[in-house]
Design an enzyme around this catalytic site. Structure first.
Site, mmCIF file in Angstrom:
data_model
loop_
_atom_site.group_PDB
_atom_site.id
_atom_site.type_symbol
_atom_site.label_atom_id
_atom_site.label_comp_id
_atom_site.label_asym_id
_atom_site.label_seq_id
_atom_site.Cartn_x
_atom_site.Cartn_y
_atom_site.Cartn_z
ATOM 1 N N ASN A 141 -44.743 5.651 14.929
ATOM 2 C CA ASN A 141 -45.101 4.494 14.115
ATOM 3 C C ASN A 141 -46.332 3.767 14.672
ATOM 4 O O ASN A 141 -47.103 4.343 15.424
ATOM 5 C CB ASN A 141 -43.908 3.558 13.911
ATOM 6 C CG ASN A 141 -43.973 2.893 12.551
ATOM 7 O OD1 ASN A 141 -44.640 1.882 12.392
ATOM 8 N ND2 ASN A 141 -43.333 3.490 11.573
ATOM 9 N N ARG A 142 -46.489 2.513 14.273
ATOM 10 C CA ARG A 142 -47.769 1.831 14.515
ATOM 11 C C ARG A 142 -47.791 1.002 15.786
ATOM 12 O O ARG A 142 -46.794 0.366 16.127
ATOM 13 C CB ARG A 142 -48.101 0.940 13.311
ATOM 14 C CG ARG A 142 -48.339 1.801 12.086
ATOM 15 C CD ARG A 142 -48.298 1.068 10.793
ATOM 16 N NE ARG A 142 -48.535 2.034 9.712
ATOM 17 C CZ ARG A 142 -47.575 2.795 9.162
ATOM 18 N NH1 ARG A 142 -46.317 2.672 9.558
ATOM 19 N NH2 ARG A 142 -47.870 3.688 8.237
ATOM 20 N N HIS B 20 -48.419 6.990 15.019
ATOM 21 C CA HIS B 20 -47.776 8.255 15.404
ATOM 22 C C HIS B 20 -48.497 8.993 16.543
ATOM 23 O O HIS B 20 -48.721 10.209 16.469
ATOM 24 C CB HIS B 20 -47.670 9.180 14.185
ATOM 25 C CG HIS B 20 -46.648 8.751 13.176
ATOM 26 N ND1 HIS B 20 -45.527 8.015 13.489
ATOM 27 C CD2 HIS B 20 -46.565 8.975 11.830
ATOM 28 C CE1 HIS B 20 -44.806 7.814 12.394
ATOM 29 N NE2 HIS B 20 -45.413 8.359 11.372
ATOM 30 N N HIS C 119 -40.005 14.080 12.353
ATOM 31 C CA HIS C 119 -40.554 13.660 11.067
ATOM 32 C C HIS C 119 -40.321 14.651 9.925
ATOM 33 O O HIS C 119 -41.178 14.824 9.053
ATOM 34 C CB HIS C 119 -42.052 13.374 11.236
ATOM 35 C CG HIS C 119 -42.578 12.286 10.368
ATOM 36 N ND1 HIS C 119 -42.735 12.422 9.018
ATOM 37 C CD2 HIS C 119 -42.971 11.032 10.661
ATOM 38 C CE1 HIS C 119 -43.236 11.302 8.519
ATOM 39 N NE2 HIS C 119 -43.382 10.433 9.498
ATOM 40 N N TYR D 254 -39.301 15.904 6.415
ATOM 41 C CA TYR D 254 -39.110 15.335 5.076
ATOM 42 C C TYR D 254 -37.995 16.132 4.414
ATOM 43 O O TYR D 254 -38.145 17.341 4.203
ATOM 44 C CB TYR D 254 -40.364 15.513 4.223
ATOM 45 C CG TYR D 254 -41.542 14.644 4.576
ATOM 46 C CD1 TYR D 254 -42.234 14.825 5.768
ATOM 47 C CD2 TYR D 254 -41.994 13.663 3.698
ATOM 48 C CE1 TYR D 254 -43.344 14.040 6.079
ATOM 49 C CE2 TYR D 254 -43.098 12.876 3.994
ATOM 50 C CZ TYR D 254 -43.769 13.064 5.185
ATOM 51 O OH TYR D 254 -44.859 12.298 5.491
ATOM 52 N N ASP E 178 -40.235 1.929 3.835
ATOM 53 C CA ASP E 178 -40.955 2.420 5.011
ATOM 54 C C ASP E 178 -40.687 1.402 6.114
ATOM 55 O O ASP E 178 -41.587 0.675 6.539
ATOM 56 C CB ASP E 178 -42.456 2.539 4.687
ATOM 57 C CG ASP E 178 -43.215 3.374 5.706
ATOM 58 O OD1 ASP E 178 -42.609 3.731 6.741
ATOM 59 O OD2 ASP E 178 -44.399 3.658 5.463
ATOM 60 N N GLN F 220 -36.396 4.686 11.113
ATOM 61 C CA GLN F 220 -37.381 4.438 10.061
ATOM 62 C C GLN F 220 -36.930 5.204 8.820
ATOM 63 O O GLN F 220 -36.802 6.429 8.853
ATOM 64 C CB GLN F 220 -38.764 4.946 10.512
ATOM 65 C CG GLN F 220 -39.900 4.595 9.581
ATOM 66 C CD GLN F 220 -40.464 3.184 9.832
ATOM 67 O OE1 GLN F 220 -40.129 2.536 10.827
ATOM 68 N NE2 GLN F 220 -41.296 2.709 8.936
ATOM 69 N N GLU G 256 -36.244 8.789 10.525
ATOM 70 C CA GLU G 256 -36.854 8.919 11.851
ATOM 71 C C GLU G 256 -36.137 8.009 12.835
ATOM 72 O O GLU G 256 -36.379 6.803 12.850
ATOM 73 C CB GLU G 256 -38.334 8.532 11.774
ATOM 74 C CG GLU G 256 -39.123 9.260 10.701
ATOM 75 C CD GLU G 256 -40.399 8.509 10.321
ATOM 76 O OE1 GLU G 256 -41.208 8.171 11.191
ATOM 77 O OE2 GLU G 256 -40.582 8.235 9.120
#
Ligand code: GLA
Length: 344
Positions: free
Chosen positions: A79-80, A105, A179, A181, A245, A281, A309
């Site tokens: 993440n950020r 990431h 990660h 999907y 998100d 997440q 996540e």
């Protein structure tokens, strides 16, 4: 149980492999040692029909051209990190910026784009792939040489287990995640909006419009973020800015336990998520926009897949309100996450 290994491609002359793990009931997991990417997971639906329930490509080339972290190991920090800056033990650090003014990431070449050393390991009840990578001091701006080991295991009772360990020689923030999907409808072309999700979290981290955390911790009670009772993802997504998100603060509080459950009524497929992590997440594939054509010729439109996540809180290094995510020399970072597959 055995693990098949085949050549997946080459990166700058280095061979990259694709490993296939199959269990007694026929569940199949495919992993490449490029980014530790899970390229496919084949599980049965309620009628016993196997299908691939993850997004990705059928060749290495796809992953090299463009990937929104499909199936990958994410690190050094998932993440950020706001403005790619932090101060640790009185020293200022600047990380690479790869999402506008922010670090996302792990940066420009994160763990998702590294070639990991892979060692297959098998016994009677499971097969595992051990992946190792040493992130050098200063990589993407982070301090310390970080030795990371990720072990992917497929068990005979349809569990995909991920065990992470890491050690450092200088204090560093760390937040590893996975990660993949998921789309439990398989390759049918149906999006995830009618998947039913339950998340064991009373609280979540509020975000700014650029998705960095505000630092505030909010209650889900009475909001469109509340998934304590199972609900279709699409039921209220239109009322959530940009879609889901967000980091959910799990009620398990960092003790191994159940984080979430995802169910697709039509196929009957279910995933249960268990983790030692304090957060998860929930990302509803909001940035997929139809520009990527993945495996099986599927066009990945918005909300075509979702990520669960498990992680520490985003930007924890800059947020006094959040639990600390610093790893120091002599300590061992550990995480265990299990995705358990079934049908109902
Ligand atoms: C994470 C982030 C999202 C997005 C995706 C990758 O889930 O939280 O905002 O960056 O990864 O596209």
């Amino acid at each position: 149980m055995e693990i098949a290994k085949e050549l997946f491609g080459k990166i700058d002359g280095t061979d990259v492999f694709l490993f296939t793990l199959v269990n007694k009931s026929g569940m199949q997991l495919q992993v490449t040692n490029y980014g530790g990417i899970v390229t496919s997971i084949k599980v049965p639906d309620k009628n016993g029909k196997f299908d691939d329930i993850v997004l990705g490509y059928d060749s290495l080339k796809g992953y090299l051209i463009e990937t929104p972290y499909f199936g990958a190991i994410v690190g050094r920090c998932a993440n950020r990190i706001s403005y790619g800056k932090f101060t640790l033990d009185g020293k200022d650090y600047t990380l690479s910026l790869n999402e506008g003014p922010h670090h996302l990431h792990g940066g420009t070449v994160g763990f998702d784009k590294k070639i990991w050393q892979a060692t297959p390991m098998t016994d009677d009840s499971s097969s595992s792939l051990k992946l190792q990578y040493t992130s050098p001091d200063g990589e993407e701006g982070y301090p310390g040489n970080l030795d990371v080991t990720v072990v992917y295991t497929l068990t005979n009772d349809n569990k995909f287990q991920i065990e992470y360990t890491a050690k450092t020689d200088k204090a560093t923030p760390i937040n590893l995640t996975h990660h993949t999907y998921f789309n439990l409808a398989g390759t049918s072309g149906r999006n995830i909006l009618d998947h039913i999700i339950q998340i064991n979290a009373d609280r979540y981290c509020s975000t700014n419009p650029d998705l960095t955390p505000t630092g505030e911790i909010l209650n889900v009670e009475g909001t469109n973020m509340d998934f304590r009772t199972p609900l279709p993802i699409g039921a209220r997504i239109g009322m959530v800015r940009g879609g889901y998100d967000h980091n959910y603060i799990l009620n398990t509080k960092g003790q191994f336990g159940k984080a979430a459950e995802l169910y697709d009524e039509k196929s009957g497929r279910v995933i249960e998520v268990f983790t030692t992590e304090p957060g998860m997440q929930f990302y509803s594939g909001n940035f997929l926009d139809g520009s990527i054509v993945g495996e099986y010729g599927l066009v990945y439109q918005k909300n075509y897949g979702l990520c669960l996540e498990t992680q520490r809180f985003p930007d924890a290094i800059n947020q006094p309100n959040f639990p600390d995510n610093i790893l120091r020399p002599g300590e061992t970072y550990k995480q265990l996450t299990i995705y358990k597959f079934g049908v109902r």
